[in-house]
Scaffold this active site. Structure first.
Site, PDB file in Angstrom:
ATOM      1  CE1 TYR A   1      -1.463  -6.231  10.665  1.00 16.11           C
ATOM      2  CE2 TYR A   1      -3.935  -6.999  10.672  1.00 16.11           C
ATOM      3  CZ  TYR A   1      -3.100  -6.220  10.097  1.00 16.11           C
ATOM      4  OH  TYR A   1      -3.178  -5.335   9.278  1.00 16.11           O
TER       5      TYR A   1
ATOM      6  CG  ASP B   1      10.138  -0.757   3.963  1.00 15.59           C
ATOM      7  OD1 ASP B   1      10.480  -1.655   4.526  1.00 15.59           O
ATOM      8  OD2 ASP B   1       8.859  -0.449   3.585  1.00 15.59           O
TER       9      ASP B   1
ATOM     10  CB  SER C   1      -7.132  -3.343   9.869  1.00 14.21           C
ATOM     11  OG  SER C   1      -7.812  -4.503   9.378  1.00 14.21           O
TER      12      SER C   1
ATOM     13  CG  ASN D   1     -11.028  -7.515   2.827  1.00 12.41           C
ATOM     14  OD1 ASN D   1     -11.549  -6.980   3.544  1.00 12.41           O
ATOM     15  ND2 ASN D   1     -10.393  -8.731   2.845  1.00 12.41           N
TER      16      ASN D   1
ATOM     17  CE  LYS E   1      -2.105  -2.742  11.536  1.00 10.55           C
ATOM     18  NZ  LYS E   1      -1.251  -1.500  11.097  1.00 10.55           N
TER      19      LYS E   1
ATOM     20  CB  THR F   1      -8.869  -6.566  11.908  1.00  5.55           C
ATOM     21  OG1 THR F   1      -9.271  -8.000  12.561  1.00  5.55           O
ATOM     22  CG2 THR F   1      -7.794  -5.770  12.353  1.00  5.55           C
TER      23      THR F   1
ATOM     24  CG  PHE G   1       1.951   2.644   4.637  1.00 10.62           C
ATOM     25  CD1 PHE G   1       0.481   2.466   4.554  1.00 10.62           C
ATOM     26  CD2 PHE G   1       2.426   4.035   4.044  1.00 10.62           C
ATOM     27  CE1 PHE G   1      -0.302   3.360   3.583  1.00 10.62           C
ATOM     28  CE2 PHE G   1       1.602   4.786   3.284  1.00 10.62           C
ATOM     29  CZ  PHE G   1       0.347   4.475   3.131  1.00 10.62           C
TER      30      PHE G   1
ATOM     31  CB  ILE H   1      -0.902  -0.104   1.173  1.00 11.87           C
ATOM     32  CG1 ILE H   1      -1.800  -1.153   1.163  1.00 11.87           C
ATOM     33  CG2 ILE H   1      -2.037   1.149   1.262  1.00 11.87           C
ATOM     34  CD1 ILE H   1      -2.640  -1.498   2.627  1.00 11.87           C
TER      35      ILE H   1
HETATM   36  P1  NAD Z   1       3.601  -4.674   3.298  1.00 12.24           P
HETATM   37  O1  NAD Z   1       3.897  -5.712   4.229  1.00 12.24           O
HETATM   38  O2  NAD Z   1       3.736  -4.830   1.962  1.00 12.24           O
HETATM   39  O3  NAD Z   1       4.236  -3.202   3.853  1.00 12.24           O
HETATM   40  C1  NAD Z   1       4.921  -2.783   5.209  1.00 12.24           C
HETATM   41  C2  NAD Z   1       6.037  -2.324   4.895  1.00 12.24           C
HETATM   42  O4  NAD Z   1       6.564  -1.887   6.284  1.00 12.24           O
HETATM   43  C3  NAD Z   1       6.973  -3.281   4.372  1.00 12.24           C
HETATM   44  O5  NAD Z   1       7.840  -2.712   3.315  1.00 12.24           O
HETATM   45  C4  NAD Z   1       7.904  -3.570   5.559  1.00 12.24           C
HETATM   46  O6  NAD Z   1       9.179  -3.932   5.123  1.00 12.24           O
HETATM   47  C5  NAD Z   1       7.857  -2.524   6.394  1.00 12.24           C
HETATM   48  N1  NAD Z   1       8.143  -2.777   7.848  1.00 12.24           N
HETATM   49  C6  NAD Z   1       7.605  -3.385   8.704  1.00 12.24           C
HETATM   50  N2  NAD Z   1       8.267  -3.411   9.685  1.00 12.24           N
HETATM   51  C7  NAD Z   1       9.088  -2.347   9.761  1.00 12.24           C
HETATM   52  C8  NAD Z   1       9.752  -1.622  10.754  1.00 12.24           C
HETATM   53  N3  NAD Z   1      10.205  -1.988  11.703  1.00 12.24           N
HETATM   54  N4  NAD Z   1      10.800  -0.564  10.243  1.00 12.24           N
HETATM   55  C9  NAD Z   1      10.602  -0.190   9.076  1.00 12.24           C
HETATM   56  N5  NAD Z   1       9.925  -0.964   7.960  1.00 12.24           N
HETATM   57  C10 NAD Z   1       9.032  -1.703   8.402  1.00 12.24           C
HETATM   58  O7  NAD Z   1       2.019  -4.275   4.015  1.00 12.24           O
HETATM   59  P2  NAD Z   1       0.923  -3.590   3.318  1.00 12.24           P
HETATM   60  O8  NAD Z   1      -0.102  -4.522   2.896  1.00 12.24           O
HETATM   61  O9  NAD Z   1       1.456  -2.623   2.478  1.00 12.24           O
HETATM   62  O10 NAD Z   1       0.142  -2.862   4.799  1.00 12.24           O
HETATM   63  C11 NAD Z   1       0.885  -1.443   5.086  1.00 12.24           C
HETATM   64  C12 NAD Z   1      -0.083  -1.242   6.235  1.00 12.24           C
HETATM   65  O11 NAD Z   1      -1.419  -1.110   6.135  1.00 12.24           O
HETATM   66  C13 NAD Z   1       0.311  -2.145   7.586  1.00 12.24           C
HETATM   67  O12 NAD Z   1       0.260  -1.256   8.701  1.00 12.24           O
HETATM   68  C14 NAD Z   1      -1.082  -3.250   7.499  1.00 12.24           C
HETATM   69  O13 NAD Z   1      -1.269  -3.590   8.894  1.00 12.24           O
HETATM   70  C15 NAD Z   1      -2.104  -2.211   7.217  1.00 12.24           C
HETATM   71  N6  NAD Z   1      -3.308  -2.923   6.614  1.00 12.24           N
HETATM   72  C16 NAD Z   1      -3.095  -3.897   5.502  1.00 12.24           C
HETATM   73  C17 NAD Z   1      -4.131  -4.499   4.857  1.00 12.24           C
HETATM   74  C18 NAD Z   1      -3.905  -5.212   3.811  1.00 12.24           C
HETATM   75  O14 NAD Z   1      -4.893  -6.115   3.237  1.00 12.24           O
HETATM   76  N7  NAD Z   1      -2.719  -4.947   3.066  1.00 12.24           N
HETATM   77  C19 NAD Z   1      -5.265  -4.248   5.603  1.00 12.24           C
HETATM   78  C20 NAD Z   1      -5.544  -3.325   6.566  1.00 12.24           C
HETATM   79  C21 NAD Z   1      -4.411  -2.688   7.047  1.00 12.24           C
HETATM   80  C1  UD1 Z   2      -7.670 -10.860   6.481  1.00 11.11           C
HETATM   81  C2  UD1 Z   2      -7.419 -10.683   7.994  1.00 11.11           C
HETATM   82  C3  UD1 Z   2      -7.692  -9.413   8.617  1.00 11.11           C
HETATM   83  C4  UD1 Z   2      -6.830  -8.251   7.628  1.00 11.11           C
HETATM   84  C5  UD1 Z   2      -7.324  -8.509   6.447  1.00 11.11           C
HETATM   85  C6  UD1 Z   2      -6.502  -7.434   5.416  1.00 11.11           C
HETATM   86  C7  UD1 Z   2      -7.743 -12.983   8.780  1.00 11.11           C
HETATM   87  C8  UD1 Z   2      -8.483 -13.845   9.525  1.00 11.11           C
HETATM   88  N1  UD1 Z   2      -8.006 -11.714   8.732  1.00 11.11           N
HETATM   89  O1  UD1 Z   2      -9.109 -10.415   6.299  1.00 11.11           O
HETATM   90  O2  UD1 Z   2      -7.297  -9.269   9.922  1.00 11.11           O
HETATM   91  O3  UD1 Z   2      -7.002  -6.991   8.285  1.00 11.11           O
HETATM   92  O4  UD1 Z   2      -6.905  -9.680   5.786  1.00 11.11           O
HETATM   93  O5  UD1 Z   2      -5.277  -7.822   5.543  1.00 11.11           O
HETATM   94  O6  UD1 Z   2      -6.889 -13.396   8.191  1.00 11.11           O
HETATM   95  N2  UD1 Z   2     -10.516 -16.811   1.542  1.00 11.11           N
HETATM   96  C9  UD1 Z   2     -10.662 -18.075   1.067  1.00 11.11           C
HETATM   97  N3  UD1 Z   2      -9.664 -18.809   0.802  1.00 11.11           N
HETATM   98  C10 UD1 Z   2      -8.490 -18.415   0.853  1.00 11.11           C
HETATM   99  C11 UD1 Z   2      -8.386 -16.973   1.395  1.00 11.11           C
HETATM  100  C12 UD1 Z   2      -9.458 -16.478   2.001  1.00 11.11           C
HETATM  101  O7  UD1 Z   2     -11.890 -18.614   1.014  1.00 11.11           O
HETATM  102  O8  UD1 Z   2      -7.421 -19.040   0.409  1.00 11.11           O
HETATM  103  C13 UD1 Z   2     -11.793 -16.051   2.020  1.00 11.11           C
HETATM  104  C14 UD1 Z   2     -11.963 -15.777   3.618  1.00 11.11           C
HETATM  105  O9  UD1 Z   2     -12.742 -16.752   3.993  1.00 11.11           O
HETATM  106  C15 UD1 Z   2     -12.696 -14.614   3.431  1.00 11.11           C
HETATM  107  C16 UD1 Z   2     -12.460 -13.859   2.343  1.00 11.11           C
HETATM  108  O10 UD1 Z   2     -11.889 -14.963   1.559  1.00 11.11           O
HETATM  109  O11 UD1 Z   2     -13.968 -14.666   3.370  1.00 11.11           O
HETATM  110  C17 UD1 Z   2     -11.476 -12.971   2.225  1.00 11.11           C
HETATM  111  O12 UD1 Z   2     -10.076 -13.372   3.161  1.00 11.11           O
HETATM  112  P1  UD1 Z   2      -8.684 -12.572   3.099  1.00 11.11           P
HETATM  113  O13 UD1 Z   2      -8.368 -12.196   1.737  1.00 11.11           O
HETATM  114  O14 UD1 Z   2      -8.014 -13.186   4.237  1.00 11.11           O
HETATM  115  O15 UD1 Z   2      -9.236 -11.444   3.940  1.00 11.11           O
HETATM  116  P2  UD1 Z   2      -9.910 -11.188   5.524  1.00 11.11           P
HETATM  117  O16 UD1 Z   2     -10.259 -12.504   6.200  1.00 11.11           O
HETATM  118  O17 UD1 Z   2     -11.178 -10.226   5.233  1.00 11.11           O
END
Ligand code: NAD
Ligand code: UD1
Length: 336
Positions: free
Chosen positions: A149, A31, A124, A179, A153, A126, A80, A12
Site C-alpha cells: 500500500y 466512485d 500518505s 492520521n 503511494k 507512510t 482519492f 475523506i
Molecule cells: P475510503 O476507502 O473511504 O475511500 C476511497 C474511495 O475510493 C472509496 O469510496 C472506494 O469505493 C473508492 N475506490 C477505490 N478504488 C476505486 C476504483 N478503482 N474506482 C473508483 N473508485 C474506487 O478511503 P479514505 O480513507 O477516504 O482514503 C482516501 C484516500 O486517502 C486514499 O487514496 C487513501 O489511500 C488516502 N489516505 C488515507 C488515509 C487514512 O487514514 N484514511 C491516510 C493517508 C492517505
Molecule cells: C496506518 C498505516 C499507514 C497509513 C495510516 C493511515 C500501518 C502499519 N500503517 O498508520 O500506512 O498511511 O494508517 O491510514 O497500518 N494501534 C494500536 N492498536 C490498534 C491499532 C493501532 O495500538 O488496534 C496503534 C499503532 O501501533 C500506532 C497508532 O495506534 O501506534 C496508530 O495506528 P493506525 O491508526 O493504524 O495508524 P498508523 O499506524 O499511523
C-alpha cells in the site's frame, strides 16, 4: 469551477465534497463503491443542501473516464480513489498495484487526452518510511516503505512528478496526510470501515459502542513519553479544508507541489484513549499487546509549508476529533 472527485463517496472524499460544495465549487463525483455506498452521497446532499452529478465508475475503466471528460467540463481532479488497507495489501499486492498505480495511470491518460492537467493526489505520511526523523519535512528522502500500500503511494508520487517533467503545463499537488480521524460535526458522515478496523480510532470507537470487546495497544515500550506509539492525528474536516486551499492554488498555477497535511503535534495511543473516554463518558477496555510489524515509534508532521504557501492550519484539537467521532459512531452504530 468544476472539480472531479474520484473516491468521493469514501471517508475523506465525502468530507471534502461537503467543503467543496460549501466553498461554491461544482463537483462531479466518481466512485465504484468498492469501499463505500450511496448513502454517503445522499448525506453530502443533505448536509450541504446542494446537488451534484455522480458516476458509478472505476478509475481503471478508460472508456468510462473518456465519457465523463466528454460530458463534463472539468477544471481539476481531486484523486482519492484507492485501496487503503495495509495488511490486505501484503496479501494482495497485485490488486493494490493494479487499482492504485494502474488506476492512477489510466486516470492521468484520460486527463491528458481531455486537456485537464491539474490533479490533487492523496498521498500518505507512510512515504517517509522507517528511516527519517520527526518532524517529517517535505524535502526528506521518501521510499523505504514497508508494505505494498505504502509503495503504491511512493510510486504514484514519482509517476506524477515524471508527468510534470514531461509537460510543464501540469499542476501536480501531492498531499501527504498524517492520521485522519473525526467526522463531520453533524454526525451524518464519518468513517465506515468494513469488518474489524485496523486503525486505532475506529477500533476505539467500536469498543466504546460495544461492538468490540477490548483494544490491543500495540507496544508500550517505545521510546516515547508513555511508551506507546505517537501519531499526528488530524481532524478529517481540517484535512478536507486543506484540499480546498490546495485546489484553489492548483487552479491558478502549474508546477509540482508537495504538502504535509498534519497538525505538527504528536499524540500517543494512551492519550487518544483518554481523550476518547472524556468525549464519550465511556471507559475503553484495553490491554497491552506486542508491537505491530512495520510500526514506527513516532510520526508527526512539520506542517509549516502548508501554512506558509496555502495559508492552511489545522484548527481542531484532539478533544473535538474524539467528540465528532463519537457522535457519528453513536448515531450510526452499524455504519451507513
Ligand atoms: P475510503 O476507502 O473511504 O475511500 C476511497 C474511495 O475510493 C472509496 O469510496 C472506494 O469505493 C473508492 N475506490 C477505490 N478504488 C476505486 C476504483 N478503482 N474506482 C473508483 N473508485 C474506487 O478511503 P479514505 O480513507 O477516504 O482514503 C482516501 C484516500 O486517502 C486514499 O487514496 C487513501 O489511500 C488516502 N489516505 C488515507 C488515509 C487514512 O487514514 N484514511 C491516510 C493517508 C492517505
Ligand atoms: C496506518 C498505516 C499507514 C497509513 C495510516 C493511515 C500501518 C502499519 N500503517 O498508520 O500506512 O498511511 O494508517 O491510514 O497500518 N494501534 C494500536 N492498536 C490498534 C491499532 C493501532 O495500538 O488496534 C496503534 C499503532 O501501533 C500506532 C497508532 O495506534 O501506534 C496508530 O495506528 P493506525 O491508526 O493504524 O495508524 P498508523 O499506524 O499511523
Amino acid at each position: 469551477m468544476s472539480i472531479l472527485v474520484t473516491g468521493g463517496a469514501g471517508y475523506i472524499g465525502s468530507h471534502t465534497c461537503v467543503e467543496l460544495l460549501n466553498a461554491g465549487y461544482d463537483i462531479i463525483v466518481l466512485d465504484n463503491f468498492y469501499n463505500s455506498n450511496r448513502e454517503s452521497l445522499k448525506r453530502i446532499k443533505e448536509i450541504t443542501n446542494k446537488d451534484f452529478k455522480f458516476y458509478e465508475a472505476d478509475i481503471r475503466d478508460k472508456k468510462a473516464l473518456e465519457e465523463i471528460f466528454k460530458n463534463e467540463k472539468i477544471d481539476a481532479v481531486i484523486h482519492f480513489a484507492a485501496l487503503k488497507a495495509v495488511g490486505e495489501s501484503c496479501v494482495k499486492p497485485l490488486e493494490y498495484y493494479e487499482n492504485n498505480v494502474g488506476g492512477t495511470i489510466t486516470l492521468c491518460q484520460a486527463m491528458k487526452e481531455a486537456g485537464c492537467k491539474k490533479i490533487v493526489f492523496s498521498s500518505s505520511a507512510t512515504v517517509y518510511g522507517m528511516n527519517n526523523h520527526v518532524p517529517f519535512v517535505e524535502t526528506m528522502t521518501t521510499g523505504g516503505t514497508t508494505n505494498p500500500y505504502g509503495t503504491t503511494k511512493y510510486f504514484i508520487e514519482r509517476i506524477l512528478m515524471d508527468i510534470y517533467d514531461s509537460d510543464n503545463d501540469w499542476n501536480i499537488t501531492i498531499l501527504r496526510y498524517f492520521n485522519p480521524i473525526g467526522a463531520h460535526e453533524s454526525g451524518r458522515i464519518g468513517e465506515n470501515p468494513n469488518g474489524i478496523p485496523n486503525n486505532l480510532m475506529p477500533y476505539i470507537a467500536q469498543v466504546a459502542v460495544g461492538k468490540l470487546e477490548c483494544l490491543s495497544v500495540f507496544g508500550d515500550n517505545y521510546d516515547t513519553p508513555d511508551g506507546t506509539g505517537v501519531r499526528d492525528y488530524i481532524h478529517v474536516v481540517d484535512l478536507a479544508i486543506g484540499h480546498i486551499k490546495a485546489v484553489a492554488k492548483a487552479l491558478e498555477s502549474s508546477g509540482v507541489n508537495v504538502y504535509n497535511l498534519g497538525t505538527g503535534v504528536g499524540c500517543s495511543v494512551l492519550e487518544l484513549v483518554k481523550a476518547f473516554e472524556k468525549a464519550s463518558g465511556i471507559k475503553i477496555n484495553y490491554k497491552i499487546a506486542p508491537r505491530r510489524d512495520g510500526d514506527i515509534a513516532t510520526c508527526y508532521a512539520d506542517a509549516s509549508k502548508a501554512r506558509n504557501e496555502l495559508g492552511w492550519i489545522a484548527q481542531r484539537g484532539i478533544d473535538e476529533m474524539c467528540e465528532d467521532t463519537w457522535r457519528f459512531q453513536k448515531n450510526n452504530p452499524n455504519g451507513y
